[in-house]
Design an enzyme around this catalytic site. Structure first.
Site, PDB file in Angstrom:
ATOM      1  CB  SER A 417      -0.967  -0.015   1.409  1.00  6.01           C
ATOM      2  OG  SER A 417      -0.012   0.035   2.329  1.00  6.01           O
ATOM      3  CG  HIS A 438      -3.155  -0.999  -2.380  1.00  4.78           C
ATOM      4  ND1 HIS A 438      -3.520   0.345  -2.256  1.00  4.78           N
ATOM      5  CD2 HIS A 438      -3.125  -1.729  -1.306  1.00  4.78           C
ATOM      6  CE1 HIS A 438      -3.947   0.398  -0.937  1.00  4.78           C
ATOM      7  NE2 HIS A 438      -3.583  -0.552  -0.220  1.00  4.78           N
ATOM      8  CD  GLU A 450      -4.526   3.078  -4.712  1.00  4.63           C
ATOM      9  OE1 GLU A 450      -4.768   4.254  -4.700  1.00  4.63           O
ATOM     10  OE2 GLU A 450      -3.937   2.536  -3.835  1.00  4.63           O
ATOM     11  CG  ASN A 488      -2.945   4.830   1.448  1.00  2.00           C
ATOM     12  OD1 ASN A 488      -3.825   4.659   1.895  1.00  2.00           O
ATOM     13  ND2 ASN A 488      -2.172   3.620   1.663  1.00  2.00           N
TER      14      ASN A 488
END
Length: 584
Positions: A417, A438, A450, A488
């Site tokens: 991540s 991800h 992702e 993130n």
């Protein structure tokens, strides 16, 4: 544009920006007789045309001719109630409210819409505070959506009753937020939206990728760029500018792209052109990534390997087996592999009880699952997903092994991540075969993946990974290899800013979370989300982001470091920001 005189009392809306236009549609649809006032003739024509198109498309019994559109404030003289919906600027609002009360008879209820301004101050500025109440709206209202009726100490009982009738009559849901939590929530979300514009302007990802990632990865009702379009780019730009001027915090400095769009009249949904395109009824036009006609064909994936036995590895193995792939889960020991398979069986059993999985699907998935302790068990897999601890050294060691044992052409994927996909690819000795996948936790539930590509990945490998995600029932959003990827990199500055609020004595965690949920429709507030992610995991991600970028928005929050040091990790151990044990 239609202009006519009404003899019966009407509900008037002054200011036809994003909020005012949305209220106009709600009131018109609810059967109100409406006068719509705006000093900009182009805005009047645009809103009138959109109302006409909307009612025609919906086959509504009422037409746009039932609304009076005018630039003349004198048309407010016969109104039974007036809603002021001009931009959230105290000076502008005070001037408009005084203009309204100068025309309307004493006792006429006047409702000011605002996200975070003091209704009491605005009411006093009119000279008729008993007639003024507030309607706190963070985004343009929708049927059944939240709205906070705001009464001041000087609001008359008649005005309060008229406000309540307006909320219910417009089909809105009354909520309680409060001025201070509303201001904090607005600041947190506006900075988050602004950061999304910066990410787009950097060319890191498309608007479709950013919006899809944040919508599916965080459960948002709309992606950040679509939200900006719905709110009105000029409205958000003005709010950001005021916050920047007042606080000096560069998080509120409007992104250059946002400023350029406002300067050229691309204001979002209201003008039909913003980060997305909107039709004449105000509906979002379809858009997305264009297909690549020269893209190589995806390779066949017949067998999948999952490396790891933790929560993420178990979730991914459950997803692949449920999708019909024979799957081998490789753990560090036979006991851990057996425990992982038992956990997956338990998860599928719970799915059957909830009606999410059929008994037949559960049985089929379990038949496709096997466990192993030797990484050579993945040698005959067409695609292998590494899901071990989020430690680059551990991941690189696993990729070095995979590079040796897997057949040429096997797609190798890491679930990291926040770590470097390229570093994992390099360790494999075959970087053209490596991508990032991800998954989001819990993998069986979350639809987003992702799909991260490096500069060395083979286009056929990327095409195979993309097609594979589709067979899992997931949506793959593509982005280059960079710490944090999309979700993130946007999420953690927002969470860090929320943690910074704890430096103040007047912040209530639950009130702030509720303001985010009620005001902006987020599924949970930042503090609940931190507890869900895990405070230790959140701190590790913040540290990696700061190591990579070194900019203020990624500085690990001191409060977070102290909470983790004290053993408060969130939901995983029952002690965190919003858990009973932590708040005794």
């Amino acid at each position: 544009m239609t202009e006519r005189q009404n003899t019966a009392p009407v509900t008037a809306v002054v200011g036809l920006g994003s909020i005012g236009e949305a209220l106009l549609h709600l009131l018109h649809g609810a059967g109100h007789t409406v006068v719509a006032v705006d000093t900009d003739l182009d805005v009047l024509a645009r809103v009138a045309g959109r109302l006409k198109a909307t009612t025609a498309a919906a086959g509504a019994t009422r037409s746009a001719d039932d609304v009076t559109f005018t630039a003349d404030h004198q048309a407010l003289a016969g109104a039974g109630l007036v809603v002021e919906a001009v931009p959230d600027d105290p000076a502008v609002k005070a001037d408009v409210l005084r203009a309204i009360t100068s025309v309307c008879a004493p006792g006429t209820p006047v409702v000011t819409t605002t996200a975070a301004l003091s209704v009491a101050r605005l009411a006093v500025a009119t000279g008729r505070p008993a007639d003024v109440a507030g309607l706190r709206l963070f985004t343009p209202p929708a049927p059944g959506g939240p709205a906070e009726p705001v009464r001041t100490a000087l609001t008359s009982s008649e005005t309060a009753a008229a406000l309540d009738a307006l909320v219910t009559g417009a089909g809105l849901t009354p909520v309680t937020v409060g001025a201070r939590p509303a201001a904090d929530a607005t600041a947190l979300v506006l900075a988050f939206l602004n950061r999304a514009v910066v990410l787009l302007d950097e060319g890191y990802a498309t608007q479709h990728a950013i919006d899809t990632a944040m919508r599916l990865g965080c459960g948002l009702p709309h992606g950040p760029l679509e939200t900006l379009d719905r709110m009105g780019l000029d409205t958000v730009h003005a709010r950001l500018t005021e916050l920047w001027r007042r606080t000096g915090d560069t998080a509120f400095e409007p992104a250059p792209l946002l400023s350029r769009m406002v300067a050229t009249g691309r204001l979002g949904r209201k003008t039909g052109d913003g980060f997305h395109s909107w039709d004449e009824t105000g509906a979002l036009l379809p858009g997305g990534p264009a297909g690549d006609r020269d893209e190589p064909a995806a390779r066949s994936v017949r067998r999948v390997g999952v490396i790891g036995s933790g929560a993420m590895a178990r979730g991914i193995a459950e997803v692949t087996a449920t999708a019909g792939y024979p799957t081998v889960l490789v753990a560090r020991s036979a006991a851990k592999a057996d425990q992982a398979l038992e956990s997956i069986a338990g998860s599928l059993t719970r799915g059957v009880r909830r009606g999410k999985v059929t008994a037949q699907a559960k049985a089929a998935a379990l038949d496709l699952l096997t466990g192993a302790q030797d990484i050579t068990a993945a040698a005959d897999c067409d695609l292998v997903i590494e899901a071990v601890a989020e430690d680059l050294g551990v991941k690189r060691a696993r990729f070095a092994e995979l590079g040796e044992v897997c057949a040429p052409g096997t797609v190798l994927a890491t679930t990291t991540s926040s770590l470097s996909v390229a570093a994992c690819a390099e360790a494999s000795g075959r970087p053209a075969d490596v991508v990032g996948l991800h998954f989001f936790n819990p993998a069986p539930v979350m639809r987003l993946i992702e799909l991260v590509h490096t500069g060395t990945v083979d286009p056929g490998v990327l095409a195979t990974a993309r097609a594979f995600c589709g067979t899992l029932g997931k949506t793959a959003v593509e982005c280059p290899d960079r710490t944090g990827f999309i979700v993130n990199s946007l999420l953690f500055p927002y969470l860090g800013a929320a943690l910074a609020l704890l430096e103040r004595h007047d912040v209530d965690i639950e009130e702030t979370d509720d303001a985010i949920r009620h005001g902006f429709g987020f599924p949970m507030g930042p503090f609940a989300l931190l507890d869900t992610i895990g405070l230790d995991v959140s701190l590790a991600i913040q540290q990696r982001l700061y190591e990579r970028f070194g900019t203020p928005e990624y500085v690990p929050a001191p409060a977070l470091q102290e909470l983790v040091a004290a053993g408060l990790l969130g939901r995983k151990n029952g002690r965190g920001l919003r858990t009973a044990d932590a708040r005794r």
